[in-house]
Write an enzyme that holds these catalytic residues in place. Sequence first.
Site, mmCIF file in Angstrom:
data_model
loop_
_atom_site.group_PDB
_atom_site.id
_atom_site.type_symbol
_atom_site.label_atom_id
_atom_site.label_comp_id
_atom_site.label_asym_id
_atom_site.label_seq_id
_atom_site.Cartn_x
_atom_site.Cartn_y
_atom_site.Cartn_z
ATOM 1 N N ILE A 1 135.140 -36.773 -7.986
ATOM 2 C CA ILE A 1 133.915 -36.465 -7.210
ATOM 3 C C ILE A 1 132.958 -36.414 -7.628
ATOM 4 O O ILE A 1 131.484 -36.580 -8.196
ATOM 5 C CB ILE A 1 134.250 -36.266 -5.956
ATOM 6 C CG1 ILE A 1 133.040 -36.878 -4.781
ATOM 7 C CG2 ILE A 1 134.378 -35.355 -5.740
ATOM 8 C CD1 ILE A 1 132.664 -38.414 -4.495
ATOM 9 N N SER B 1 137.248 -24.261 -10.685
ATOM 10 C CA SER B 1 138.733 -25.463 -10.366
ATOM 11 C C SER B 1 140.052 -24.904 -11.462
ATOM 12 O O SER B 1 139.881 -24.566 -12.346
ATOM 13 C CB SER B 1 138.084 -27.122 -11.560
ATOM 14 O OG SER B 1 139.709 -27.222 -11.276
ATOM 15 N N ARG B 2 140.585 -25.310 -10.351
ATOM 16 C CA ARG B 2 142.392 -24.773 -11.383
ATOM 17 C C ARG B 2 142.640 -25.599 -12.983
ATOM 18 O O ARG B 2 143.141 -25.238 -14.058
ATOM 19 C CB ARG B 2 143.660 -25.096 -10.586
ATOM 20 C CG ARG B 2 143.421 -24.317 -8.869
ATOM 21 C CD ARG B 2 145.312 -24.450 -7.963
ATOM 22 N NE ARG B 2 144.742 -26.132 -7.750
ATOM 23 C CZ ARG B 2 145.371 -26.351 -6.980
ATOM 24 N NH1 ARG B 2 146.595 -25.636 -7.208
ATOM 25 N NH2 ARG B 2 144.706 -27.830 -6.834
ATOM 26 N N LYS C 1 132.465 -34.292 1.761
ATOM 27 C CA LYS C 1 132.845 -34.560 3.506
ATOM 28 C C LYS C 1 134.716 -34.519 2.877
ATOM 29 O O LYS C 1 135.512 -35.375 2.017
ATOM 30 C CB LYS C 1 133.044 -35.782 3.822
ATOM 31 C CG LYS C 1 132.604 -36.446 2.811
ATOM 32 C CD LYS C 1 133.540 -37.864 3.127
ATOM 33 C CE LYS C 1 134.821 -38.308 2.861
ATOM 34 N NZ LYS C 1 135.327 -39.858 2.663
ATOM 35 N N ASP D 1 140.742 -40.905 5.164
ATOM 36 C CA ASP D 1 139.641 -40.301 4.083
ATOM 37 C C ASP D 1 138.860 -40.802 3.976
ATOM 38 O O ASP D 1 137.630 -40.845 4.109
ATOM 39 C CB ASP D 1 140.291 -39.683 3.002
ATOM 40 C CG ASP D 1 139.741 -39.661 1.426
ATOM 41 O OD1 ASP D 1 139.431 -38.214 2.255
ATOM 42 O OD2 ASP D 1 139.719 -39.963 0.663
#
Lengths: 308, 308
Positions: A14, A36-37, A90, A168
């Site tokens: 996203i 970020s991992r 979201k 979702d």
Amino acid sequence: MAPIKIALVGIGKIVRDQHLPAIAKNNDYQLIAAASRHGTVDGIDNFKSIEAMLEAVPAIEAVSLCMPPQYRYEAARAALDAGKHVFLEKPPGATLSEVADLEALAASKGLSLFASWHSRYAPAVEAARSFLAATTIEDVKIIWKEDVRHWHPNQEWIWAAGGLGIFDPGINALSIVTHILPRPLFVTSAILEFPENRDAPIAANITFTDGLKLPVSAEFDWRQTGKQSWDIVARTAAGEMVLSEGGAKLAVDGKIVHQEPEQEYPMLYRRFAEIVKAGTSDVDLAPLRHVADAFMLGKRKFVDAFHD
Amino acid sequence: MAPIKIALVGIGKIVRDQHLPAIAKNNDYQLIAAASRHGTVDGIDNFKSIEAMLEAVPAIEAVSLCMPPQYRYEAARAALDAGKHVFLEKPPGATLSEVADLEALAASKGLSLFASWHSRYAPAVEAARSFLAATTIEDVKIIWKEDVRHWHPNQEWIWAAGGLGIFDPGINALSIVTHILPRPLFVTSAILEFPENRDAPIAANITFTDGLKLPVSAEFDWRQTGKQSWDIVARTAAGEMVLSEGGAKLAVDGKIVHQEPEQEYPMLYRRFAEIVKAGTSDVDLAPLRHVADAFMLGKRKFVDAFHD
């Protein structure tokens, strides 16, 4: 005004598809870091965790949190504690209570919190709202059916407890419906279909009503192949309104009255800059509250196992 | 001031055990009517439905709604539309959204809405709150285990979707915990155990935390026989606090510091008269929000069928 120095957290699909292009085109922002991992963003400083990033780059003024909802609270709290404005993808969190807590924390620190609902910014949504405000609605049907294998390939988190499953995408429909209908809705019954090997539902049938007994139904299904359906159909005194393609297209009695290319994420970032400048927050929990209500009130049914 | 002319709706066990004696002893009230599909109250006018009662007895000023939560919204709306103050037994509704709607409706009409939480008025609750406010809490364990066959014999509604199952008593614990702890909680994980023949859970294990990472756990179980457990245990810098017997008894390091007979419902009716006189509402949704969050976030597990 100098651009808002922003950082992104949770670099996945996203972010690449939507957040990065929207930020790049908006002069209100300067992207200066990412955490970020697994993912990284070219040309800026990258970190493995939000904590490491906040410590190393004190110039950050705002963060966009795009990791799965189960991990959002801790990151949001860390950012607010460090004095940063927060944009939440979201859904804004895994629970209503944690978002209420973040809202209070942001308010106490004079920071902006944005619970973003991208579908509310689909191009024909405002036209649908105006149309419905000027007529009498007889009933509303929400049909939100898509192919989970296409849109969420191998995303284990959506099937985990707290990942929301079909809600979702379904919460996108709810974020539109709660915005365009004239009165607040509430769930009266729900059936949730759980694959026998998963902790989140793959489909849901929900009935809602409002204070004046408007019948509203929602069919959410993640097993749709072929044509995808993201439609809201309202029978009204002024004809049948169909808001389709996830809010991009509005037709009345079959005649298209509004259609333009979507630019949801650019609009979201415009809105976020607006609330940061105004020193306010924008946290409407109604869509997530309906999901929680459907889980609390819903009947559980078990269906075939789902394998990616 | 003349007594508030009150009516009761949903004449069952809780009304006979608690509401009727509490109203009878309180000079702020005059009970003038009752509505129930099956039950009646001696010495006053009885009706089969709240609608029939509201039409026949315009003198009614307030109603107490004691039917199962799945039926509460429509009755509350009818009462508010007719200009009556409303007392809601716990839980205040089947969904969060419907209660939010009632709250807005009451406010728009200048009427009082009371979401009652009887366990918050247990005698040692305020003492526990004061004790915890003055110390540092290390962790909190909630143990709420009772025998459903004893307390809810053949009450089918508690097992139906929306009846909340074990959360029907569990929400009493949550109404206390949310009142005595210093910061708002939120659910981080939950396991809900559903009997394979029922639509509501018989047991739940929940972990909560708060903004400062306080560990809080809850064990709810309806299969307890023998001694019943309604305990909240907090390890603190000032010793181990045990609030037991549903909030009636407070001990610190084994020494009883507060114990007196419970009078929860008299206190609730005192509170309701207070808000009616003040022209305000009292609607704290935190306990119900935690239940909704636990359902949304929780893992479902199936256990042996339950038969009354």
